[in-house]
Structures are given as structure tokens and as C-alpha cells.
Design a protein around this motif. Sequence first.
Motif, short mmCIF file in Angstrom:
data_model
loop_
_atom_site.label_atom_id
_atom_site.label_comp_id
_atom_site.label_asym_id
_atom_site.label_seq_id
_atom_site.Cartn_x
_atom_site.Cartn_y
_atom_site.Cartn_z
N GLU A 140 -13.01 -2.78 5.39
CA GLU A 140 -13.85 -2.91 4.49
C GLU A 140 -13.42 -0.65 4.08
O GLU A 140 -12.84 -0.16 5.71
CB GLU A 140 -15.20 -2.30 4.35
N GLY A 141 -12.99 -0.56 3.05
CA GLY A 141 -12.51 0.65 2.94
C GLY A 141 -11.41 0.83 3.35
O GLY A 141 -10.72 2.32 3.70
N MET A 142 -10.21 -0.27 3.33
CA MET A 142 -8.67 0.15 4.49
C MET A 142 -8.10 0.62 3.20
O MET A 142 -8.12 0.27 2.52
CB MET A 142 -8.85 -0.87 5.04
N THR A 143 -7.64 1.75 3.95
CA THR A 143 -6.13 1.98 3.09
C THR A 143 -4.96 1.68 3.26
O THR A 143 -4.86 1.46 4.63
CB THR A 143 -5.98 3.21 2.13
N MET A 144 -3.00 1.85 2.84
CA MET A 144 -2.28 1.81 3.30
C MET A 144 -1.79 3.04 4.87
O MET A 144 -0.79 3.12 5.12
CB MET A 144 -1.07 2.03 2.69
N ASP A 145 -2.82 4.63 4.40
CA ASP A 145 -2.45 4.84 5.32
C ASP A 145 -2.91 4.36 6.44
O ASP A 145 -4.57 3.68 6.96
CB ASP A 145 -3.57 6.66 5.10
N VAL A 146 -2.44 5.02 8.37
CA VAL A 146 -2.59 4.25 9.13
C VAL A 146 -3.20 5.72 9.75
O VAL A 146 -3.32 6.98 9.48
CB VAL A 146 -1.97 3.91 10.28
N THR A 147 -5.18 5.56 10.58
CA THR A 147 -5.36 6.54 11.01
C THR A 147 -5.70 6.35 12.52
O THR A 147 -6.51 5.37 12.93
CB THR A 147 -6.98 7.11 10.65
N ARG A 183 -4.87 -8.23 -2.26
CA ARG A 183 -4.83 -8.05 -3.90
C ARG A 183 -5.90 -6.21 -3.74
O ARG A 183 -5.62 -5.41 -4.99
CB ARG A 183 -6.01 -8.70 -4.80
N GLN A 184 -6.52 -5.59 -3.20
CA GLN A 184 -7.35 -4.82 -3.64
C GLN A 184 -5.86 -3.58 -2.88
O GLN A 184 -5.78 -2.00 -4.03
CB GLN A 184 -8.12 -4.06 -2.54
N LEU A 185 -4.78 -4.09 -2.72
CA LEU A 185 -4.26 -2.71 -1.82
C LEU A 185 -3.13 -3.32 -3.03
O LEU A 185 -2.01 -2.44 -2.43
CB LEU A 185 -3.86 -3.42 -0.26
N GLY A 186 -2.76 -3.70 -3.95
CA GLY A 186 -2.01 -3.79 -4.76
C GLY A 186 -1.03 -4.95 -4.31
O GLY A 186 0.02 -4.52 -5.56
N GLY A 187 -1.51 -5.66 -3.09
CA GLY A 187 -0.10 -6.66 -3.09
C GLY A 187 0.31 -8.43 -3.46
O GLY A 187 -1.29 -8.86 -4.12
N ASP A 188 0.44 -9.17 -3.19
CA ASP A 188 0.46 -10.46 -3.52
C ASP A 188 -0.33 -11.25 -3.00
O ASP A 188 0.35 -11.64 -2.02
CB ASP A 188 1.78 -11.08 -4.06
N VAL A 238 -0.78 -6.09 9.71
CA VAL A 238 0.18 -7.06 9.45
C VAL A 238 0.10 -7.10 7.99
O VAL A 238 0.79 -6.98 7.14
CB VAL A 238 -0.75 -8.51 10.09
N LEU A 239 -1.56 -7.01 7.60
CA LEU A 239 -2.29 -6.57 6.29
C LEU A 239 -0.95 -4.90 5.32
O LEU A 239 -0.02 -5.43 4.54
CB LEU A 239 -4.00 -6.26 5.79
N ARG A 240 -0.74 -4.24 6.63
CA ARG A 240 -0.53 -3.60 5.72
C ARG A 240 1.32 -3.50 5.47
O ARG A 240 1.72 -2.95 4.58
CB ARG A 240 -0.15 -2.30 6.71
N GLN A 241 2.06 -4.15 6.56
CA GLN A 241 2.81 -4.83 6.52
C GLN A 241 3.20 -6.04 5.30
O GLN A 241 4.68 -5.67 4.51
CB GLN A 241 3.82 -5.45 7.50
N ARG A 242 2.56 -6.80 4.91
CA ARG A 242 2.98 -7.80 3.34
C ARG A 242 2.18 -6.81 2.79
O ARG A 242 3.80 -6.77 1.78
CB ARG A 242 1.66 -7.98 4.05
N ALA A 243 1.78 -5.82 2.41
CA ALA A 243 1.05 -5.30 1.64
C ALA A 243 1.71 -4.31 0.65
O ALA A 243 2.91 -4.21 0.02
CB ALA A 243 -0.13 -4.11 1.50
N ALA A 244 3.71 -3.47 2.05
CA ALA A 244 4.55 -3.03 2.04
C ALA A 244 5.49 -3.80 1.47
O ALA A 244 6.52 -2.89 0.83
CB ALA A 244 4.20 -2.51 2.39
N ALA A 245 5.19 -4.88 1.62
CA ALA A 245 7.09 -5.67 1.70
C ALA A 245 6.81 -5.70 -0.01
O ALA A 245 6.55 -5.68 -1.25
CB ALA A 245 6.39 -6.78 1.79
#
Length: 893
Positions: A648-655, A110-115, A886-893
Motif C-alpha cells: 500500500e502506498g508503494m512508489t518506485m522511489d526507495v526510502t 499493474r499499479q506501478l505501470g508494469g506488466d 523485487v517488485l521495483r526491479q520487475r516494474a522497472a524492467a
Amino acid sequence: MMASLDSFKCRRELEVDGKTYTYFDLTQAEKNGLSGVSKLPYTLKVLLENLLRFEDGKTVTRADIEAIAAWTETGRSDHEIAYRPARVLMQDFTGVPAVVDLAAMRDATRQLGGDPRDVNPLVPVDLVIDHSVMVDVFGTADAFKKNVEREYERNGERYKFLKWGASAFDNFRVVPPGTGICHQVNLEYLAQTVWTKDEDGTTYAYPDTLVGTDSHTTMVNGLAVLGWGVGGIEAEAAMLGQPVSMLIPEVVGFKLTGRLPEGATATDLVLTVTQMLRKKGVVGKFVEFYGPGLDHLSLEDSATIANMAPEYGATCGFFPVDNETIDYLRSTGRDESRVKLVEAYARAQDMFRPARTTDPVYTDTLELDLSTVEPSLAGPKRPQDRVALKDAADAFATELDREFGKLEDGNRRVEVEGETYSIGHGDVVIAAITSCTNTSNPSVMLGAGLVARNALKRGLTVKPWVKTSLAPGSQVVTDYLAKAGLQDDLDALGFQLVGYGCTTCIGNSGPLPEKISKAIAEGDLVATSVLSGNRNFEGRVNPDVRANYLASPPLVVAYAIAGTMNINLAEDPIGYDEDNQPVYLKDIWPSSAEIAETVREAVTPEMFAERYADVFKGEEQWQKIETAGGLTYDWPESTYVANPPFFEGMTMDVTPPKDVSDARILGLFGDSITTDHISPAGSIKASSPAGRYLQEHGVEPREFNSYGARRGNHEVMMRGTFANIRIKNQMVPGVEGGVTVHYPSGEQMPIYDAAMKYQSEGRSLVVFGGKEYGTGSSRDWAAKGTRLLGVKAVVAESFERIHRSNLIGMGVVPLVFRNGESWESLGITGKETVSLEGIEGLSPRGTVKMTVTFEDGSTKTTELMARIDTENELDYVNNGGILHYVLRQRAAA
């Protein structure tokens, strides 16, 4: 979702009992150009079918399929495949943190803008609550009732959370407490051997496969179901539709001939097998059993052997479909149409034993004549350390000297306060018939009852210092023990029912009577336990018990009567009757024919059908638990369940991770450090960091419960990491327990406190280990806690399979020494700093340069290999962990 391109034109239909199933025909694939299929081991046929069914040109390609078929040319492959199991099995110790992570992922999505609804199991998940019951009360008629009441008192917060999960997530079912252990519920009810799925108007049939969050998921291999233990982290990814990335494994064939001799049990057989396979070296490999000896094993015997695959180090211990499989499915009340499908499917796929005319090709083989198996135990601290019953007393005397340094006072006795008896080294203070290795097996369970009956007839009793318990793997065991009239005999010896679940084997043995515990402490005694489980690692069973032996249920009863490891039960009297005549073990041991006849009379299909008719409903206590529904969890104040900080503090960018400079060393460990050592599941000491935290939050020590029960709270678990009372950090030689030395201050302190101090100083940390680092249970907190303490990399001589994977799943880099080097050979003492170069831009199995800087400023440099084996694993590490990926994959879908 089936996505087959069907490159080998093998999609076919199978008519069974008036119904049509679609399947991917391996024999047809071979006819259409996929040569070598008929020579494959059964397990690789299961993997091949999986690839054929999911071929999509991306995650599964034609080249992947051909690589498995080509495996027969060398018995080896370095080809990576994407494997998708049909379902996931969990127990509550590992299941609670998995559901916690799923709930946290919904918040983060939800915080990353996904469902948040996208965070939902895509394959069926069953969670069996079986690891929470403790043996607080024993030896009384109301032991079960009181232990269950105490279980609900301790675990109400966890159970409320799990009931929320069952309603909030699709494809997620919870088997309530008091039903049985997950492996036996799986074997007796959940597993189908051939799975089916309706999709777009088509019913597909394919092998039943799974991954489980308990390392002993392999027990169901005895029912020809391919499955193995993974960490909760990997299981969550599988639930969310991620394939299990793996190299095509080596497969070791284990040929069995002959039949078990009179007096030998399935437990004796599995201890022999475990010893042989550990010596062979099968870590990370599949083991497959074959040969004419299988004709003389019951399916429960096979399940006993399969259960202990983690103890012999294999990924799985597989038995193919045969007539025994079909009979077992029928006798445990499976639907008749399913039973017919299993046989028809296995025969159609040339996966039915012994229909194959030649043995499969294996990477390597070994052989055992069953007639050579003898009564055995294993101990005092490793499952593979088998000792023959006739040698057990002498072996304990040797260990008393070599392991414990107590031989000089081996005959010393300590008076027990208020009693007329004394105890000494080697006395058995716990005798537990406990899940899960043997309590699936009617022959050894009823055999234990017959030993009890025969012992009572001769006037024998259990020694007064022995804590006895009976914790069956399912309610069906209670039914057949009662029908045979043997529960009364077990009750009379003190083996009353204490609960259904994993008790003593997981460290839930409960406290010893205070006067016994006091005598052990005052005398610094090496007390022993004898249990019918599969794990006897240091500090696991009970904090007062230092030597632990695995044995069959009948031998558990025998040792409870003997009360000590210091007599040779094969030759010495086990006790004396009312006329003071000696009674020997052979006098009370039932014959194989008597056991078999008792099994035939006592075990019926109706028992299974009745017990599993409404398995998800639960008893009254479960039904009374109220929980608020909702898409996301409201995270009430709790010392059991808390929102973890992983996102915590996670973004869509991979570091991706960076090289490590001047890291401090948190611990130096030797060989065979287990996940029990790293992340204990047993009792919490009041003086430990976790104990202090709980007391600061208003929890009295009697309400601490266990580390395992509190796995849903990261504050407790990170404080418990490396906190086992028996762990030996070589930075503080001669000291047991989770302590280290902080540098440069030189101050000795708990590992957690040191880690927090280093974090405040901005220091990265590394941990060093020896061979088989992380052996044992599939305990994800051993990796999660390692990460939360600030450890960037673990450097060892070798890793156990599941823990290596779990470290990667949490973004911690596993590194191995090369060329026989070790931290000892490099002269590392813990005072040094460590730099790691090559983590940036790392490739699978790539090289990392390690530079060690000593106190005097001198340095040593060596090359390590990163045990990141596949591109998928590299993606996980670069994302900070598999859940982040997985979270980034889901949020980007």
C-alpha cells in the motif's frame, strides 16, 4: 538462464545411455587453475558448480569462484556469493501466503505501470498440500474419510485459491491433499539428484538443488540433494529469479563408524545426532556426513537424519551420492535413464562416495560410533533434549518438579467423568505416528506394525485415555503396511489411518475427547504426548498437553500401550497378559533381521510407480473444486485469503529506514523463543484477538480451523503474532500467553491490542530476546506479523538463521548485543524507551548505538551489531523488504 563466462574452461559433454549432456566439470576446472577443488566437501562442490554455471561477471564473478576453491585453506570464508537453486518446494501453510504475495505483487505491478505477467515463477515450483488435515476423528475405520471431508469443509477457500494459482502462474504445480507430506513426495518422486534443463538446443545436467518453505526441506539431503528451508519471503524471491545471497558457509564433517546395535532405530540415531550437534554448535553451518558407518545406513535412515537438521541447528545435513542413492532411485520407480545419469554425473565430478581416496577438508569434525546408540526419546519441549529410554521415567519425574513444579502431587489421580479409570501427571494422552521425520522410513514404520502384532498376540491393548493416530508421509506407506498384513494389527490397537500429512507435529492433533480435556484442566495435570515427529515445542502439539516427547514409531506404539511416562519401559512390564503374567518391551520388540526381511518382502518399486503416476490429478473432491481463471485474483470476501497491505502506498522511489527515536518495548523474551511462540500454527482461542476478529466476521469457534490454515489472511495472522498460549513475556512475569503492558498507562493487555494502541499514538516499537531468537520452523508470518505490529527492530543475543533472514525480508532490522550483554544485564524491564542510532547509512554488520532511557530519566548507551550480513540483505532492508525490492526491479524492467 545459463550465463557462464567459463573462466576456467570447464564446460564439457557427458555421454550417458545414448544422450549427450553439457555440464561444468569440476575436475577440469581444477586442472585449469582452480586449485583446491578436489579437497572441497561435497556440499561446497555443489555450490562451486552453481557458480561456474552462472558466472556472468556481475552476480557471479571469477573472484567468487576462486573464493570457494580457496576455502580449503582455512575452512572458513567471509566471502558473499549468489546461489541459484534449481527449484522451489512449498507446503500449503507457507505456500498459501507466498501465492497471496505473488497475487498481490501482480496487482501492485499493474499499479506501478508494469506488466503483471512479469510476476511469475522463473524456476519450477511445486506446492504440496499436506499441512491442513487435522485429527478430528481417530480410532475408527472411517477416520480417514471423515477427516478428509472435514479438511475440505474447512479449507475450501484456500484450495480454490491454490487451484487458481496453479492455472494463473507458469512453472507452478500443486500436489493435491491426501497425497503425502511434501518432504516424502519430494524424496520419493520430485527429487532427481541430478537435474536437467533444455536451453537453446542444449541439455544441461547439474546437481538437483532447492530451497523450500518448510524448514525440514533438508530431508532430501539424504538423497544427495542440497536444499534447505527458507521463509516464504525468500522463496518468492528465488522463484522470481533472485539469487540466494549467502556467505560461503563453514562445513562441519560428522564421521560415522560402526553399525546400529540390535534394538536401536534410525530415530534413536537422529536424536543422538541432534543432541551432539546442538552441543557442538552448528547454527548457520553446513553439516556433511561421512565415514564407513554410512555403509550400514539405508537411504531412509540418512533422510531421517537429514530431516532434523533444523533441530540440530544446521542449514543442511548432507549425504553424498553412493550406491544406496542409486539403489533408492531405482527402487522408487525413477526413470532408468535418470538413474544412469546420476551415477555417471557423480562419478565424473568426483562426487561419488566412496570413490574419493581422502576425506574432504572440513571446518571442524566430530564422530559417532553407531554401536553406542541406544533407544531414546527427546523432551519434554525441545528436540535436542535426548533422554535414554531406560532413564525416561526418572527424567520425567525431574521435569515434573523442575519445569512444572508438580512433584509434590505427582501421584495424584483425577477421575474421568463417566469412566472407570483415572488419569494423572505423566499419562500419555496422545500417541501419534506422524509425519515427517520417520514416516519416510519403512524400517521404523513396519517395525511399529510388528510391535502392534506382537502386542496383540500377548493380549495387550492401548490405554483408554490415549488418542492414537497414524498419519503416513505418503500413500506408499499404506501399501506396504497392507502388503505386510500389519495395517490390520495397527488398526486393532487404534492406530487407524487418519490422513496423509503433517498432523500432530504441526499442532493439528485435533481436540482431545472432552472428558479427557476436562479431567486435565480440573486436575491441572501435566499430560504427555509421544509422537514420531521432529518438533515438540511448548504449546505446539495440543493446548491440553504440556510435556511432549519425540520417539520412534515402535516406541509410540509401546507408550500407547503403557499409557504413561512413569514406568521404565526398558525394565518394567509394559502390561500383563490374559494370565496376568508380565509382558516386557523386549517380548514384543521385533529383531532387526525380522524388520529387514519384512521390508524386503513388502516394499516394491511398483508401489511408487503406481502412486505417483498421476500425482497432480487429485481425488474426486479436488477435481470438483471450481475456480475462475485470470491474470490477477479477484479477492473475494474471505477470512482465509486477503490482499495484504505490504504494498500500500508503494512508489518506485526507495526510502531507506530511519533511526528510531523513543520507541516503546512490546516484549521482553528469554532464550530459545521459537517461531511457534511468535507465530503459532495451532488452535485459535475464542478469547484471543484473532478469535474475536473471526467471531466478529461470523465465524463460529468450531470453524476457526488453525492459525496455520489461515496464513493467507493478514488480519488473523497479525492478531496471532506473539499469541502462543505458552509464550512468556518477561514484562508480565509469571504470566503465560501473548500479553504485555502498555506504557505509560501501565495497562496489561494482549500484545496485538497494545501494538495497535502504540500505532495510534505514533510510537515505533522494538522487541528484545535472548539466545537463538526465532528457532524452529521457517515461518514467514513470525516476521510479517512482527512488521505489521509496528516493530522496527528486534534486539537479541543471537538469531536462528531462517528467522533472521525473514526479518530482513520484511524490512525489520535484526540487532545483536555485543560483549555478553543482554537486556537483563542492562536492567531493562519494559518501562523504558529505546532509541537506535546508526540505522541510517548502515553497512553490513555495521554498528548501531542503542540508548535506553529509564523511567527516572537516566540513560544507558551500548553498541549493537546489525545482523544484516550482505549487501543484498542491505538492499532488501533499504527497500522495505525483499518483495518490494523485487517488485521495483520487475516494474522497472
